[in-house]
Design a protein around this motif. Sequence first.
Motif, PDB file in Angstrom:
ATOM      1  N   TYR A  67       0.787  -1.253  -0.021  1.00 35.23           N
ATOM      2  CA  TYR A  67       0.048  -0.059   0.060  1.00 35.23           C
ATOM      3  C   TYR A  67       0.854   1.125   0.038  1.00 35.23           C
ATOM      4  N   LYS A  72      -3.043   1.567  -2.974  1.00 32.84           N
ATOM      5  CA  LYS A  72      -3.884   0.757  -2.762  1.00 32.84           C
ATOM      6  C   LYS A  72      -3.320  -0.679  -2.529  1.00 32.84           C
ATOM      7  N   TYR A  73      -4.318  -1.300  -1.762  1.00 33.40           N
ATOM      8  CA  TYR A  73      -4.087  -2.826  -1.260  1.00 33.40           C
ATOM      9  C   TYR A  73      -4.033  -3.774  -2.387  1.00 33.40           C
TER      10      TYR A  73
END
Length: 75
Positions: A67, A72-73
């Motif tokens: 992340y 973003k994951y």
Amino acid sequence: MVIQKIGKTLKSDRKGFTLIELLVVVAIIAILAAIAIPQYAKYRKSAQDSAALSDLKTIQTTAEAYYADNMKYPN
């Protein structure tokens, strides 16, 4: 006198264990095993739980590092 000598020589020539002695040893081993096996299972479960928690923390750290790099994951 002769009977006592014969009895003593027969007793002193015997070697090995009696059936009772062997049964006592087997009983002691069985009691120790009955105590040790549940303890072993408890320690094994505890070790597996610790390993699972460690793996989850590693996954969390890796996801947070991803992340930080990509904002973003991972899927």
